[in-house]
Write an enzyme that holds these catalytic residues in place. Structure first.
Site, PDB file in Angstrom:
ATOM      1  N   LYS A   1      -0.748  -5.101   2.306  1.00 40.92           N
ATOM      2  CA  LYS A   1      -0.585  -4.266   1.106  1.00 40.92           C
ATOM      3  C   LYS A   1      -1.892  -3.605   0.670  1.00 40.92           C
ATOM      4  CE  LYS A   1       3.806  -6.004  -0.471  1.00 40.92           C
ATOM      5  NZ  LYS A   1       4.565  -6.841  -1.388  1.00 40.92           N
TER       6      LYS A   1
ATOM      7  N   ARG B   1       6.347 -13.598   3.482  1.00 44.39           N
ATOM      8  CA  ARG B   1       6.988 -12.406   4.069  1.00 44.39           C
ATOM      9  C   ARG B   1       5.904 -11.578   4.747  1.00 44.39           C
ATOM     10  NH1 ARG B   1       7.801  -7.228   2.651  1.00 44.39           N
ATOM     11  NH2 ARG B   1       9.765  -6.258   3.222  1.00 44.39           N
TER      12      ARG B   1
HETATM   13  C1  7PJ Z   1       8.257  -7.438  -0.885  1.00 40.19           C
HETATM   14  C2  7PJ Z   1       9.623  -7.432  -0.620  1.00 40.19           C
HETATM   15  C3  7PJ Z   1       7.668  -8.580  -1.505  1.00 40.19           C
HETATM   16  C4  7PJ Z   1       9.875  -9.555  -1.480  1.00 40.19           C
HETATM   17  C5  7PJ Z   1       8.765  -5.553  -0.009  1.00 40.19           C
HETATM   18  C6  7PJ Z   1       6.088  -4.023   1.504  1.00 40.19           C
HETATM   19  C7  7PJ Z   1       6.985  -3.460   0.485  1.00 40.19           C
HETATM   20  N1  7PJ Z   1      10.431  -8.489  -0.895  1.00 40.19           N
HETATM   21  N2  7PJ Z   1       9.925  -6.243  -0.064  1.00 40.19           N
HETATM   22  N3  7PJ Z   1       8.533  -9.612  -1.774  1.00 40.19           N
HETATM   23  N4  7PJ Z   1       7.734  -6.255  -0.476  1.00 40.19           N
HETATM   24  N5  7PJ Z   1      10.637 -10.615  -1.788  1.00 40.19           N
HETATM   25  O1  7PJ Z   1       6.445  -4.770   2.418  1.00 40.19           O
HETATM   26  O2  7PJ Z   1       4.892  -3.660   1.387  1.00 40.19           O
HETATM   27  O3  7PJ Z   1       6.476  -8.673  -1.808  1.00 40.19           O
HETATM   28  S1  7PJ Z   1       8.687  -3.946   0.625  1.00 40.19           S
END
Ligand code: 7PJ
Length: 287
Positions: free
Chosen positions: A230, A264
């Protein structure tokens, strides 16, 4: 007590040690891996997705997170039809070929319901089931849900990053959404919480969320954290997305130290190694 097991439809996963959730963005425009599975004509290539999933499983992924809406700051909204067309065939194909829990990264009730029918095992919603009908659709699936904090929408979230007290606000928001989920008959053991690193927050807020992740334990839910590649990492290191692995691992490691149960990530192999080292240190400490 937070649950130690998640029942994800026909598959169960243990939270006894931290899990790695691998990101599969089937969008043409996600900030880090968007467009990876599309032909030059913009056609989604299922074989390319399945090959990537197979590689991620070999590297040790525990969950595959499939998303069809790009939520990067300023992303263009996707229509319901396009989102369904992107994610449903992918979930079906993954579940047909592999025995792995698939989470669906969506906010829409129609996608929640159809994804569950297609074999998804977790509902992962960056809007914490706030869209009309989303709580009921999720409750209907009986699947675990991940409720994440975001300020505003992906289109506007970085325009308003002022808080009196970010940690308190995120905590109060997640407590409120946990309450809303319980009131909608989602089982307490099926609720995961996520402070939403990078969603409508400044660099200092993002760092504070990780430093003070322990403050969310009183909600008694497993914590999921997504820091992978990020922009806060990019700003601190002054590096483009493809050079943010070390920064991502450091934040992910600190999240584990603070009790996060699911990470994640884009970079599965290196994260799995990091989690193994974390587990080894943890076991040694307890011995
Ligand atoms: C997240 C997500 C996160 C959860 C995205 C990216 C943006 N779901 N979906 N937590 N981020 N639960 O991957 O930069 O931080 S999309």
């Amino acid at each position: 007590m937070a649950p130690t097991q998640l029942r994800c439809g026909d598959l169960s996963i243990s939270l006894a040690s931290p899990l790695v959730m691998a990101i599969v963005n089937v969008t043409p425009d996600s900030f880090s891996d968007g467009g990876s599975y599309h032909s030059a004509q913009g056609q989604l290539q299922l074989t390319a997705v399945l090959n990537r999933v197979e590689a991620m499983l070999q590297e040790g992924a525990d969950i595959i997170d499939v998303g069809g809406e790009s939520t990067r700051p300023g992303a263009i909204p996707v229509s319901l039809e396009d989102e369904l067309a992107r994610v449903i065939p992918v979930i079906e194909a993954i579940r047909k070929r592999f025995d792995v829990v698939v989470s669906v990264d969506t906010s829409r009730p129609e996608v929640i319901s159809q994804a569950a029918d297609a074999g998804a095992g977790i509902i992962n919603d960056v809007r914490a089931l706030e869209l009309p009908g989303a709580l009921a659709a999720a409750a209907n699936t009986s699947l675990p849900v991940c409720l994440m904090h975001m300020r505003g929408s992906p289109q506007t979230m970085q325009a308003n990053t002022e808080y009196d007290d970010c940690l308190n606000e995120v905590h109060a928001y997640l407590a409120g959404r946990q309450r809303a989920a319980l009131d909608a008959s989602i089982a307490g053991d099926n609720i995961l919480l996520d402070p939403g690193f990078g969603f409508g927050k400044t660099e200092q807020h993002n760092l504070a969320l990780i430093n003070q992740l322990y403050r969310f334990h009183d909600l008694e839910c497993p914590l999921l954290v997504g820091v992978s590649r990020k922009s806060t990492i990019g700003t601190i290191l002054n590096k483009p997305v493809e050079e943010r692995l070390v920064g991502s691992l450091v934040l992910a490691y600190e999240s584990l130290r603070q009790g996060a149960k699911i990470l994640r990530v884009h970079d599965v192999g290196p994260t799995v190694d990091m989690v193994k080292m974390y587990n080894a240190l943890d076991q040694n400490r307890g011995s």
